[in-house]
Design a protein around this motif. Structure first.
Motif, PDB file in Angstrom:
ATOM      1  N   MET A   1       0.852  -1.191   0.000  1.00  0.00           N
ATOM      2  CA  MET A   1       0.000   0.000   0.000  1.00  0.00           C
ATOM      3  C   MET A   1       0.888   1.242   0.000  1.00  0.00           C
ATOM      4  N   VAL A   2       0.369   2.292  -0.642  1.00  0.00           N
ATOM      5  CA  VAL A   2       1.141   3.519  -0.850  1.00  0.00           C
ATOM      6  C   VAL A   2       0.567   4.633   0.017  1.00  0.00           C
ATOM      7  N   GLY A   3       1.439   5.325   0.719  1.00  0.00           N
ATOM      8  CA  GLY A   3       1.008   6.418   1.597  1.00  0.00           C
ATOM      9  C   GLY A   3       1.774   7.695   1.302  1.00  0.00           C
ATOM     10  N   VAL A   4       1.331   8.760   1.970  1.00  0.00           N
ATOM     11  CA  VAL A   4       1.862  10.105   1.751  1.00  0.00           C
ATOM     12  C   VAL A   4       2.803  10.460   2.897  1.00  0.00           C
ATOM     13  N   GLY A   5       4.084  10.620   2.595  1.00  0.00           N
ATOM     14  CA  GLY A   5       5.027  11.062   3.622  1.00  0.00           C
ATOM     15  C   GLY A   5       4.633  12.443   4.130  1.00  0.00           C
ATOM     16  N   ARG A   6       4.869  12.647   5.403  1.00  0.00           N
ATOM     17  CA  ARG A   6       4.574  13.958   5.977  1.00  0.00           C
ATOM     18  C   ARG A   6       5.602  14.263   7.051  1.00  0.00           C
ATOM     19  N   ASN A   7       5.605  15.524   7.482  1.00  0.00           N
ATOM     20  CA  ASN A   7       6.440  15.961   8.582  1.00  0.00           C
ATOM     21  C   ASN A   7       5.711  15.658   9.895  1.00  0.00           C
ATOM     22  N   LEU A   8       6.206  16.173  10.988  1.00  0.00           N
ATOM     23  CA  LEU A   8       5.567  15.870  12.272  1.00  0.00           C
ATOM     24  C   LEU A   8       4.139  16.381  12.336  1.00  0.00           C
TER      25      LEU A   8
ATOM     26  N   ALA B   1       9.390  19.666  16.130  1.00  0.00           N
ATOM     27  CA  ALA B   1      10.079  18.701  16.974  1.00  0.00           C
ATOM     28  C   ALA B   1      10.827  19.410  18.099  1.00  0.00           C
ATOM     29  N   ALA B   2      11.409  20.528  17.761  1.00  0.00           N
ATOM     30  CA  ALA B   2      12.199  21.238  18.758  1.00  0.00           C
ATOM     31  C   ALA B   2      11.323  21.734  19.908  1.00  0.00           C
ATOM     32  N   ASP B   3      10.090  22.082  19.590  1.00  0.00           N
ATOM     33  CA  ASP B   3       9.186  22.606  20.613  1.00  0.00           C
ATOM     34  C   ASP B   3       8.550  21.507  21.453  1.00  0.00           C
ATOM     35  N   ALA B   4       8.479  20.322  20.908  1.00  0.00           N
ATOM     36  CA  ALA B   4       7.676  19.284  21.550  1.00  0.00           C
ATOM     37  C   ALA B   4       8.383  18.707  22.774  1.00  0.00           C
ATOM     38  N   THR B   5       7.569  18.258  23.705  1.00  0.00           N
ATOM     39  CA  THR B   5       8.101  17.505  24.835  1.00  0.00           C
ATOM     40  C   THR B   5       8.682  16.206  24.298  1.00  0.00           C
ATOM     41  N   LYS B   6       9.733  15.758  24.907  1.00  0.00           N
ATOM     42  CA  LYS B   6      10.374  14.527  24.433  1.00  0.00           C
ATOM     43  C   LYS B   6       9.396  13.357  24.609  1.00  0.00           C
ATOM     44  N   SER B   7       9.189  12.620  23.546  1.00  0.00           N
ATOM     45  CA  SER B   7       8.189  11.563  23.560  1.00  0.00           C
ATOM     46  C   SER B   7       8.755  10.285  24.172  1.00  0.00           C
ATOM     47  N   VAL B   8       7.857   9.505  24.797  1.00  0.00           N
ATOM     48  CA  VAL B   8       8.176   8.123  25.130  1.00  0.00           C
ATOM     49  C   VAL B   8       7.818   7.285  23.910  1.00  0.00           C
ATOM     50  N   THR B   9       8.794   6.598  23.369  1.00  0.00           N
ATOM     51  CA  THR B   9       8.585   5.770  22.178  1.00  0.00           C
ATOM     52  C   THR B   9       9.082   4.361  22.484  1.00  0.00           C
TER      53      THR B   9
ATOM     54  N   ALA C   1       1.725  -0.376  21.412  1.00  0.00           N
ATOM     55  CA  ALA C   1       0.305  -0.530  21.065  1.00  0.00           C
ATOM     56  C   ALA C   1      -0.469   0.778  21.186  1.00  0.00           C
ATOM     57  N   ASN C   2       0.138   1.759  21.802  1.00  0.00           N
ATOM     58  CA  ASN C   2      -0.587   3.009  22.089  1.00  0.00           C
ATOM     59  C   ASN C   2       0.295   4.214  21.788  1.00  0.00           C
ATOM     60  N   ARG C   3       0.826   4.238  20.575  1.00  0.00           N
ATOM     61  CA  ARG C   3       1.746   5.314  20.247  1.00  0.00           C
ATOM     62  C   ARG C   3       1.012   6.636  20.167  1.00  0.00           C
ATOM     63  N   LYS C   4       1.509   7.576  20.929  1.00  0.00           N
ATOM     64  CA  LYS C   4       1.009   8.947  20.849  1.00  0.00           C
ATOM     65  C   LYS C   4       2.204   9.813  21.189  1.00  0.00           C
ATOM     66  N   ASP C   5       2.715  10.460  20.195  1.00  0.00           N
ATOM     67  CA  ASP C   5       3.952  11.205  20.406  1.00  0.00           C
ATOM     68  C   ASP C   5       4.021  12.318  19.378  1.00  0.00           C
ATOM     69  N   ASP C   6       5.223  12.776  19.083  1.00  0.00           N
ATOM     70  CA  ASP C   6       5.358  13.903  18.165  1.00  0.00           C
ATOM     71  C   ASP C   6       4.760  13.604  16.793  1.00  0.00           C
TER      72      ASP C   6
ATOM     73  N   TYR D   1       2.677  10.430  16.072  1.00  0.00           N
ATOM     74  CA  TYR D   1       1.420   9.669  16.106  1.00  0.00           C
ATOM     75  C   TYR D   1       0.346  10.466  16.830  1.00  0.00           C
ATOM     76  N   GLU D   2      -0.734  10.707  16.133  1.00  0.00           N
ATOM     77  CA  GLU D   2      -1.875  11.409  16.735  1.00  0.00           C
ATOM     78  C   GLU D   2      -2.857  10.449  17.354  1.00  0.00           C
ATOM     79  N   ARG D   3      -3.017   9.265  16.677  1.00  0.00           N
ATOM     80  CA  ARG D   3      -4.085   8.364  17.058  1.00  0.00           C
ATOM     81  C   ARG D   3      -3.475   7.009  17.434  1.00  0.00           C
ATOM     82  N   PRO D   4      -3.460   6.705  18.724  1.00  0.00           N
ATOM     83  CA  PRO D   4      -2.906   5.405  19.134  1.00  0.00           C
ATOM     84  C   PRO D   4      -3.698   4.262  18.523  1.00  0.00           C
ATOM     85  N   ALA D   5      -2.992   3.196  18.160  1.00  0.00           N
ATOM     86  CA  ALA D   5      -3.662   2.068  17.517  1.00  0.00           C
ATOM     87  C   ALA D   5      -4.545   1.306  18.486  1.00  0.00           C
ATOM     88  N   ALA D   6      -4.154   1.272  19.764  1.00  0.00           N
ATOM     89  CA  ALA D   6      -4.871   0.451  20.763  1.00  0.00           C
ATOM     90  C   ALA D   6      -4.917  -1.011  20.317  1.00  0.00           C
TER      91      ALA D   6
END
Lengths: 296, 296
Positions: free
Chosen positions: A167-174, B21-29, B269-274, B276-281
């Motif tokens: 599957m093909v997706g669109v690269g993006r920034n943060l 990225a520079a502004d964001a809090t450091k994410s737990v990944t 399983a629950n990525r939410k960071d700089d 990922y907006e929507r964790p997969a759960a």
């Protein structure tokens, strides 16, 4: 006696005439269901929804675009192809078990007038889609199945194209609204479903995956090539509809509403044949991307 | 502005210092959890359970064997390595989105005395295993999780190693008891879980997958090379324990009983960071192969 034989879904003819195979009743396999599907099970993919990418060295990659999902990104991609924007760009990143990514390595090539990053279109309402759910569990969505010629995931009234191999997706920034469609990637390993709904999926490679997945992995961060000479050049990207008549192909996808499609799913999920002893009784949506072919 | 940035699980350092990225809090990944795991979270893989395969051109592939699963096949493989049986053999088959397979292309090389195809050992009793189930659905098994340093599937009191990307299995003929272990393959695409319990899984590639997955695809049936010149030579295969001291590496795997491992699963399983907006759960077992490293 060591026979290097591992029968697969894609098998078209036997490699060796082993006695066991010669004695066995002819199996019903996913391939045999596809081969015997009537013409009515297949639908043409419109030529103006097919991208044809020609790589340095002559390999050709054919990508179907999904206007019913990520429509604004697909519109950008069609416009970029019509503008010949990718001609002379390159594949810049290959990260093992993740993605192959292409676009303008300089990050400086101007976009055609009017191309802007759309608002996020990572999913859409499920309502209005002729969704045929498969009766199998999925690790990421409440339901998975098919719409027309596409594999689809559904949850909470929203539907989306899952991040499957090919599957093909669109690269993006943060920031989530930073992808225009000029920078694209294809999944080349175990399907990175955690990306679902975090990034726009716009299509599927129908042919040429062996060219995208077998590229040398980049050794820089995220699999970017550290030496520009490692990049694979993109000679041109065109809509199939804009190719000279002699170069055009008519691609077809099996329609998920066809009875043959339901047979194919059932047989794939319950393989029991000359090779398979124990049917899985399950099927991952990323192992169930609809069959495609060039119209015979 | 077209930034070719797609953040990934494997990210080690930022590619571009984007303002966001520079502004964001450091994410737990997942990566940060692995990086901060204490030494106690890691266990050494015994050197006599590691295969080191050296390919023509100098690339090295390291494979961990699983004596607790497919024990008879693993015993054969250890004996074959001790006999230097694979030296001078080759990679003979690469089928896109499926497997890379190696062994004796002539199918005529005699096996060492005593090597016979074991009875099928495709699964084992789940009883007695310290199985830590993940709380996520699987398309193929009642439960998936981990035992020690291995991803494991479980159903009906039986447990097995799933056919994930990077897992190594034993090629066989149509009859189920025809694989000795001399002919091996590794999954290189979306995980072919339909093979689970139909064929013996014996291990996992810990390093060198980029060499196995990026090989040119064969154009013969099942992805076999049609021209012997296309094969990649195998210079030698040794147990890590039999390598000269200067060439040995101590590999470690994160122990699924460690608290850091549970953190890693939860964060994956629950990525939410700089990015990922929507964790997969949710989390596919094939996206949850335990972290490995060379002992620091």
């Amino acid at each position: 006696m060591i026979l290097p034989l591992l029968l697969t879904l894609a098998m078209q003819s036997p490699v060796v005439a082993a006695p066991a195979a010669a004695d066995a009743t002819k199996s019903v396999t996913p391939s045999s269901v596809v081969a015997s599907a009537p013409a009515s099970a297949w639908v043409d993919v419109p030529a103006d929804r097919l991208l044809v990418m020609e790589l340095a060295g002559g390999r050709r990659v054919t990508i179907a675009l999904s206007p019913d999902f990520a429509g604004p990104h697909v519109a950008n991609i069609v416009a970029l192809a019509r503008a010949h924007w990718w001609d002379g760009t390159s594949i810049n990143r290959v990260q093992d078990n993740y993605v192959t990514q292409w676009g303008d390595a300089t990050e400086a090539k101007p976009l055609p007038a009017g191309i802007k990053a759309p608002a996020r279109d990572y999913d859409r309402p499920a309502a209005g889609l002729a969704f045929r759910a498969m009766p199998y569990r999925d690790s990421y969505a409440a339901a998975v199945g098919h719409v027309g010629g596409w594999a689809v995931a559904e949850d909470g009234g929203r539907a989306w194209l899952p991040h499957c191999y090919g599957m093909v997706g669109v690269g993006r920034n943060l920031a989530p609204d930073t992808g225009t469609g000029a920078e694209l990637y294809v999944a080349i390993g175990h399907s990175p479903r955690q990306l679902d709904r975090n990034i726009a999926v716009v299509g599927r490679v129908l042919a040429g995956m062996e060219a995208m997945a077998a590229l040398p992995r980049g050794t820089g961060d995220l699999g970017f090539y550290t030496d520009p000479a490692q990049r694979t050049g993109i000679v041109r990207v065109r809509l199939m509809s804009e190719l000279p008549a002699g170069e055009r192909q008519v691609w077809q996808v099996m329609d998920s509403r066809a009875p043959a499609f339901a047979d194919w799913i059932r047989v794939k999920a319950n393989r029991k044949d000359d090779f398979y002893e124990r049917p899985a009784a399950g099927l991952d949506i990323c192992n169930a991307l609809p069959p495609v072919r060039v119209r015979p």
